[in-house]
Design a protein around this motif. Sequence first.
Motif, PDB file in Angstrom:
ATOM      1  N   VAL A  98       0.573  -1.477   0.502  1.00 49.44           N
ATOM      2  CA  VAL A  98       0.064   0.215   0.208  1.00 49.44           C
ATOM      3  C   VAL A  98       0.862   1.454   0.342  1.00 49.44           C
ATOM      4  O   VAL A  98       0.717   2.074  -0.989  1.00 49.44           O
ATOM      5  CB  VAL A  98      -0.558   0.350   1.237  1.00 49.44           C
ATOM      6  CG1 VAL A  98      -1.309   0.770   1.248  1.00 49.44           C
ATOM      7  CG2 VAL A  98      -1.915  -1.113   1.008  1.00 49.44           C
ATOM      8  N   LEU A  99       1.771   1.534   0.662  1.00 56.59           N
ATOM      9  CA  LEU A  99       3.294   1.981   0.694  1.00 56.59           C
ATOM     10  C   LEU A  99       3.420   2.515  -0.181  1.00 56.59           C
ATOM     11  O   LEU A  99       3.346   3.689  -0.749  1.00 56.59           O
ATOM     12  CB  LEU A  99       4.090   1.964   2.046  1.00 56.59           C
ATOM     13  CG  LEU A  99       5.216   3.315   1.848  1.00 56.59           C
ATOM     14  CD1 LEU A  99       4.647   4.259   2.703  1.00 56.59           C
ATOM     15  CD2 LEU A  99       6.388   2.812   2.855  1.00 56.59           C
ATOM     16  N   LEU A 100       3.800   1.448  -1.328  1.00 60.12           N
ATOM     17  CA  LEU A 100       4.439   1.659  -2.122  1.00 60.12           C
ATOM     18  C   LEU A 100       3.726   2.233  -3.470  1.00 60.12           C
ATOM     19  O   LEU A 100       3.974   3.122  -3.954  1.00 60.12           O
ATOM     20  CB  LEU A 100       4.890   0.714  -2.555  1.00 60.12           C
ATOM     21  CG  LEU A 100       6.339   0.203  -3.902  1.00 60.12           C
ATOM     22  CD1 LEU A 100       6.698   1.156  -4.176  1.00 60.12           C
ATOM     23  CD2 LEU A 100       7.010  -0.981  -4.785  1.00 60.12           C
ATOM     24  N   ILE A 101       2.567   1.795  -3.343  1.00 61.08           N
ATOM     25  CA  ILE A 101       1.303   1.990  -4.678  1.00 61.08           C
ATOM     26  C   ILE A 101       0.814   3.435  -4.139  1.00 61.08           C
ATOM     27  O   ILE A 101       0.925   4.461  -5.180  1.00 61.08           O
ATOM     28  CB  ILE A 101       0.480   0.992  -3.654  1.00 61.08           C
ATOM     29  CG1 ILE A 101      -0.259  -0.356  -5.224  1.00 61.08           C
ATOM     30  CG2 ILE A 101      -1.205   1.479  -5.039  1.00 61.08           C
ATOM     31  CD1 ILE A 101      -0.504  -0.726  -4.401  1.00 61.08           C
ATOM     32  N   LEU A 102       0.539   4.341  -2.812  1.00 61.08           N
ATOM     33  CA  LEU A 102       0.442   5.309  -2.926  1.00 61.08           C
ATOM     34  C   LEU A 102       1.220   5.933  -3.217  1.00 61.08           C
ATOM     35  O   LEU A 102       1.313   7.658  -3.614  1.00 61.08           O
ATOM     36  CB  LEU A 102       0.130   5.669  -1.493  1.00 61.08           C
ATOM     37  CG  LEU A 102      -1.699   4.965  -1.270  1.00 61.08           C
ATOM     38  CD1 LEU A 102      -1.681   4.944   0.128  1.00 61.08           C
ATOM     39  CD2 LEU A 102      -2.240   5.618  -2.233  1.00 61.08           C
ATOM     40  N   SER A 103       2.764   5.725  -3.103  1.00 59.34           N
ATOM     41  CA  SER A 103       3.503   6.962  -3.609  1.00 59.34           C
ATOM     42  C   SER A 103       4.077   6.898  -4.531  1.00 59.34           C
ATOM     43  O   SER A 103       4.351   8.257  -5.202  1.00 59.34           O
ATOM     44  CB  SER A 103       5.404   5.699  -2.360  1.00 59.34           C
ATOM     45  OG  SER A 103       5.158   6.078  -1.411  1.00 59.34           O
ATOM     46  N   PHE A 125      -0.395   0.674  11.965  1.00 62.18           N
ATOM     47  CA  PHE A 125      -0.381   1.305  10.630  1.00 62.18           C
ATOM     48  C   PHE A 125      -1.541   2.099  10.355  1.00 62.18           C
ATOM     49  O   PHE A 125      -3.049   1.042   9.987  1.00 62.18           O
ATOM     50  CB  PHE A 125       0.334  -0.189   9.820  1.00 62.18           C
ATOM     51  CG  PHE A 125       0.046   0.223   8.464  1.00 62.18           C
ATOM     52  CD1 PHE A 125       1.819   0.947   7.930  1.00 62.18           C
ATOM     53  CD2 PHE A 125      -0.577   0.460   7.566  1.00 62.18           C
ATOM     54  CE1 PHE A 125       1.683   0.830   6.577  1.00 62.18           C
ATOM     55  CE2 PHE A 125      -0.764   1.000   6.238  1.00 62.18           C
ATOM     56  CZ  PHE A 125       0.503   0.711   5.530  1.00 62.18           C
ATOM     57  N   ARG A 126      -1.772   3.079  10.053  1.00 63.06           N
ATOM     58  CA  ARG A 126      -2.664   3.946  10.147  1.00 63.06           C
ATOM     59  C   ARG A 126      -2.620   3.959   8.213  1.00 63.06           C
ATOM     60  O   ARG A 126      -2.168   4.898   8.279  1.00 63.06           O
ATOM     61  CB  ARG A 126      -3.074   4.855  10.781  1.00 63.06           C
ATOM     62  CG  ARG A 126      -3.703   4.823  11.793  1.00 63.06           C
ATOM     63  CD  ARG A 126      -3.953   5.347  13.282  1.00 63.06           C
ATOM     64  NE  ARG A 126      -4.184   5.229  14.128  1.00 63.06           N
ATOM     65  CZ  ARG A 126      -4.751   5.760  15.110  1.00 63.06           C
ATOM     66  NH1 ARG A 126      -4.042   7.070  14.693  1.00 63.06           N
ATOM     67  NH2 ARG A 126      -5.185   5.388  16.573  1.00 63.06           N
ATOM     68  N   ILE A 127      -3.829   3.872   7.130  1.00 57.54           N
ATOM     69  CA  ILE A 127      -3.735   4.348   5.960  1.00 57.54           C
ATOM     70  C   ILE A 127      -3.232   6.863   5.880  1.00 57.54           C
ATOM     71  O   ILE A 127      -2.859   6.872   4.898  1.00 57.54           O
ATOM     72  CB  ILE A 127      -4.966   4.136   4.810  1.00 57.54           C
ATOM     73  CG1 ILE A 127      -5.220   2.526   5.000  1.00 57.54           C
ATOM     74  CG2 ILE A 127      -4.869   4.748   4.018  1.00 57.54           C
ATOM     75  CD1 ILE A 127      -4.058   2.218   3.551  1.00 57.54           C
ATOM     76  N   PRO A 128      -4.439   6.636   6.731  1.00 53.05           N
ATOM     77  CA  PRO A 128      -4.423   8.295   6.832  1.00 53.05           C
ATOM     78  C   PRO A 128      -2.847   8.952   6.751  1.00 53.05           C
ATOM     79  O   PRO A 128      -2.808   9.625   6.228  1.00 53.05           O
ATOM     80  CB  PRO A 128      -5.175   8.282   8.239  1.00 53.05           C
ATOM     81  CG  PRO A 128      -6.421   7.584   8.006  1.00 53.05           C
ATOM     82  CD  PRO A 128      -5.175   6.600   7.397  1.00 53.05           C
ATOM     83  N   ILE A 241       1.211  -7.139  -5.104  1.00 56.85           N
ATOM     84  CA  ILE A 241       0.127  -5.785  -5.995  1.00 56.85           C
ATOM     85  C   ILE A 241      -0.063  -6.418  -7.666  1.00 56.85           C
ATOM     86  O   ILE A 241       0.557  -7.563  -8.546  1.00 56.85           O
ATOM     87  CB  ILE A 241       1.074  -4.963  -6.809  1.00 56.85           C
ATOM     88  CG1 ILE A 241       1.601  -4.769  -4.938  1.00 56.85           C
ATOM     89  CG2 ILE A 241       0.860  -4.071  -6.800  1.00 56.85           C
ATOM     90  CD1 ILE A 241       3.026  -3.302  -5.238  1.00 56.85           C
ATOM     91  N   VAL A 242      -1.092  -6.313  -8.242  1.00 60.25           N
ATOM     92  CA  VAL A 242      -1.433  -6.818  -8.753  1.00 60.25           C
ATOM     93  C   VAL A 242      -2.605  -5.557  -9.913  1.00 60.25           C
ATOM     94  O   VAL A 242      -2.682  -4.876  -8.744  1.00 60.25           O
ATOM     95  CB  VAL A 242      -2.613  -8.203  -9.439  1.00 60.25           C
ATOM     96  CG1 VAL A 242      -1.867  -9.126  -8.931  1.00 60.25           C
ATOM     97  CG2 VAL A 242      -3.747  -7.931  -8.772  1.00 60.25           C
ATOM     98  N   GLY A 243      -2.641  -5.526 -11.772  1.00 62.64           N
ATOM     99  CA  GLY A 243      -3.150  -4.608 -12.412  1.00 62.64           C
ATOM    100  C   GLY A 243      -3.036  -4.154 -13.507  1.00 62.64           C
ATOM    101  O   GLY A 243      -2.078  -5.180 -14.625  1.00 62.64           O
TER     102      GLY A 243
END
Length: 359
Positions: A98-103, A125-128, A241-243
């Motif tokens: 999640v950290l890598l995707i958002l970064s 660990f919090r998303i915000p 991570i997929v997409g």
Amino acid sequence: ETGILCARILARAEVKQLPTLRPVINATGVTLHTNLGRACLSERAANAAAEAARDYSTLEYDVENGCRGSRYQHVEALLCRLTGAEAAMAVNNNAAAVLLILSALAGGGEVIASRGELVEIGGSFRIPEIVTLCEVGATNKTHRRDYEAAIGEQTRALLKVHTSNYRIVGFTESVPREELAEIAHGHGLPLIEDLGSGAIVDLEPFGIRGEPTVQRSLHAGVDVASFSGDKLLGGPQAGLIVGKREYIKRIKKHPLARALRLDKMTLAALHATLSAYLDAEIAVREIPTLAMLSASEDELHAKALRLQKALADTGVSPQLVWTGDAVGGGSAPAQELSGWAVAIEPGRLSVDELEEKLR
């Protein structure tokens, strides 16, 4: 008395020599017990990890072309085949994913997410706290118009987070993935989903409801999805991570990707675990997590009878009881797995004293 004291000292010394990370018997009834290591690896996965540890390997070597290769290649094709994604990669856990995707996709801008999905997972660990968020809706209700009204010049993506470790019930409403994809794509933005525990087989036949498969997420229009390797997938700790190819390419090139990469043993175990999923029947039979979650009442009763018989020989008068336990590991919250357990009377000990002796 001296002999007894010496025996106690020797026993304590032997305990002190044991490694802090060592095998235990999980008698809790919780399949994915985070404190006890979550998913147990299949024999195939454990052997693959051991082989990778013992020998040199093609971790980053392209044998066909005689040049440097990429460690992403070892599981990418399998992940794409199993989920229907255009591209894929793996890092060391889902929080890292999640950290890598958002970064990579939202750095310097903001991400729109529903207030009802601002999760906190283990270790606080919090998303915000890892990205600039634009929170929309209320805790229990978020509407399509909330997302549409929030999109602005700084918006880089829309984010959906599967509430894999809690449920909001009652007077609630959320926007389906298909509609979120429609909104995001209408503004040229990617839709990202954190699936958390991430299943790639339908768990409904096992009595586990509310866990979307990765395939369904991508089919609904999600551009990039992430999920854990050591929860419902039943493999080693990893963040998968997929997409869409264009987004995965950007994520692979981000500087954080190297810091979050997987080691050779984890990659080997992950490849072996994913390979089992090429045949659903083999996966359910081989992967311990799936085998335990899918165990029938008769199977559980037979196991409980064997345990009862073994304990009866120790004189503790064990009894079979019908009970329920959690799946664990931040997966399938508010759902119980029913089955048979063995209850024992602590005798002259208190419950706390018995528990301490078991430890």
